[in-house]
Design an enzyme around this catalytic site. Sequence first.
Site, mmCIF file in Angstrom:
data_model
loop_
_atom_site.group_PDB
_atom_site.id
_atom_site.type_symbol
_atom_site.label_atom_id
_atom_site.label_comp_id
_atom_site.label_asym_id
_atom_site.label_seq_id
_atom_site.Cartn_x
_atom_site.Cartn_y
_atom_site.Cartn_z
ATOM 1 N N SER A 24 9.125 2.839 -4.693
ATOM 2 C CA SER A 24 7.821 2.421 -5.237
ATOM 3 C C SER A 24 7.128 3.478 -6.089
ATOM 4 C CB SER A 24 6.903 1.978 -4.102
ATOM 5 O OG SER A 24 6.797 2.984 -3.108
ATOM 6 N N GLU A 43 -12.390 1.104 -4.840
ATOM 7 C CA GLU A 43 -12.402 2.312 -4.029
ATOM 8 C C GLU A 43 -11.024 2.951 -4.143
ATOM 9 O OE1 GLU A 43 -11.801 -0.637 -2.730
ATOM 10 O OE2 GLU A 43 -9.891 -0.209 -1.733
ATOM 11 N N LYS A 79 1.871 0.657 -8.754
ATOM 12 C CA LYS A 79 0.476 0.190 -8.787
ATOM 13 C C LYS A 79 0.003 -0.207 -10.192
ATOM 14 C CE LYS A 79 -1.586 2.083 -4.623
ATOM 15 N NZ LYS A 79 -0.504 2.880 -3.999
HETATM 16 C C1 LIG Z 1 -0.050 2.846 -2.684
HETATM 17 C C2 LIG Z 1 1.393 3.045 -2.554
HETATM 18 C C3 LIG Z 1 2.171 2.341 -1.601
HETATM 19 C C4 LIG Z 1 1.569 1.427 -0.565
HETATM 20 O O1 LIG Z 1 0.994 0.253 -1.039
HETATM 21 P P1 LIG Z 1 1.676 -1.169 -0.900
HETATM 22 O O2 LIG Z 1 0.583 -2.096 -1.263
HETATM 23 O O3 LIG Z 1 2.121 -1.337 0.526
HETATM 24 O O4 LIG Z 1 2.819 -1.210 -1.825
HETATM 25 C C5 LIG Z 1 3.541 2.511 -1.596
HETATM 26 N N1 LIG Z 1 4.147 3.369 -2.450
HETATM 27 C C6 LIG Z 1 3.445 4.071 -3.368
HETATM 28 C C7 LIG Z 1 4.170 4.983 -4.271
HETATM 29 C C8 LIG Z 1 2.052 3.940 -3.444
HETATM 30 O O5 LIG Z 1 1.364 4.647 -4.355
#
Ligand SMILES: *Cc1c(COP(=O)(O)O)cnc(C)c1O
Length: 400
Positions: free
Chosen positions: A384, A117, A95
């Site tokens: 992610s 938000e 993010k």
């Molecule tokens: C917020 C988040 C997601 C989901 O958001 P996407 O917009 O689908 O990528 C996925 N993995 C992590 C670690 C997150 O913090």
Amino acid sequence: MSKFEFAPMPDNQGFFGEYGGQIIPPELKSAMDAINQAYEEIRQTQGFQDELMQLFQDYVGRPSPIYHAKRLSDKLGGAQIYLKREDLNHTGAHKINHCLGEALLAKYMNKKKVIAETGAGQHGVALATACALVGIPCEIHMGQVDIEKEHPNVTKMKILGCKLVPVTQGTATLKDAVDSAFVEYLKNPKDYLYAIGSVVGPHPFPKMVRDFQSIIGREAREQFQQKFNKLPDIITACVGGGSNAIGLFTAFLDDSEVKIVGVEPAGKGLDTTEHSATLTLGTPGAIHGFKCYLLQDEAGEPLPVHSIASGLDYPGVGPQHCYLKDIERAEYDSVTDEECLDAFMTLSRVEGIIPALESAHAVAWAMREAAKLPKELQILVNLSGRGDKDADYVADKLGL
Ligand SMILES: *Cc1c(COP(=O)(O)O)cnc(C)c1O
């Protein structure tokens, strides 16, 4: 390091095929058009590009490595699993990539405040971090129920200096926080920037957030070429709104030999009402100012959704994913809460990497598929984020 580049879609109305666009009142449309115009100008300037790339490198710690999960692959006995380590980024997830982009854009547009938000607090912390760095006031709206649940993230946001606005209306959760943040934004769209947390919302957000996140795939493509002189056979990522997934996919869209798979939360099962598998079971509809596949009732109202990973429980999904599904360039599959938990524990114990529950969905899918595929094939998983935020929850749930 790869250069900052941009993908050609959407069209100038913000459509990816029939999805996306701007389903918003006129006063908001002019604000969104102004953001789009500023973005199109600013993104081409050397100053903006250099500043963002320098921050990616020295602040976020990019490029994030690609790691061969050899013990995990050996255990499964099939295809080789590689991880794109977005969990190693500053603040622990992907993010930060788009939050830095949005905060910089706000600075270049001379905005006086960034508003957003947050649900579980991940977007809030990443944005508060980026705003602290860039030196721009930040205001985060968060449901009172979530504030009580997500203590560490609430504390971090306070330390980072953002203004935290507790929302007590309605169910005091994410949806009410969105409404509250919107009310604040509409007071002065000229001087404020509403920083959306994924590739969702009205044009130009799906495009901008995609562009900022596409660094993931550009790096991964180059890293794979360098290491193996070929591309991965399959790439995969979890899909909530879809930002980390589109961030990985974008650089590979023209490589027809690379299979692309997005993984949605099947929650307690696709045959129950407790899931969030929007692309798998949704139908075209509209939410939060754009058109997409949607889990909706007969009246077109979004249905309640569920996932063990709070970052994935959204009834809509980014418009480009809807388009990629329709043209069959990407496939969308799902894994259950139970498979996610199993992947979470397995990756922790076999590789010493605790993944975010969101990311564990992509790991779970890769584990399921790898076991069926030959050893020569390579699957690249976008990890992610890291699982620090989920550790207590999982330990409680499993009675550790
Ligand atoms: C917020 C988040 C997601 C989901 O958001 P996407 O917009 O689908 O990528 C996925 N993995 C992590 C670690 C997150 O913090």
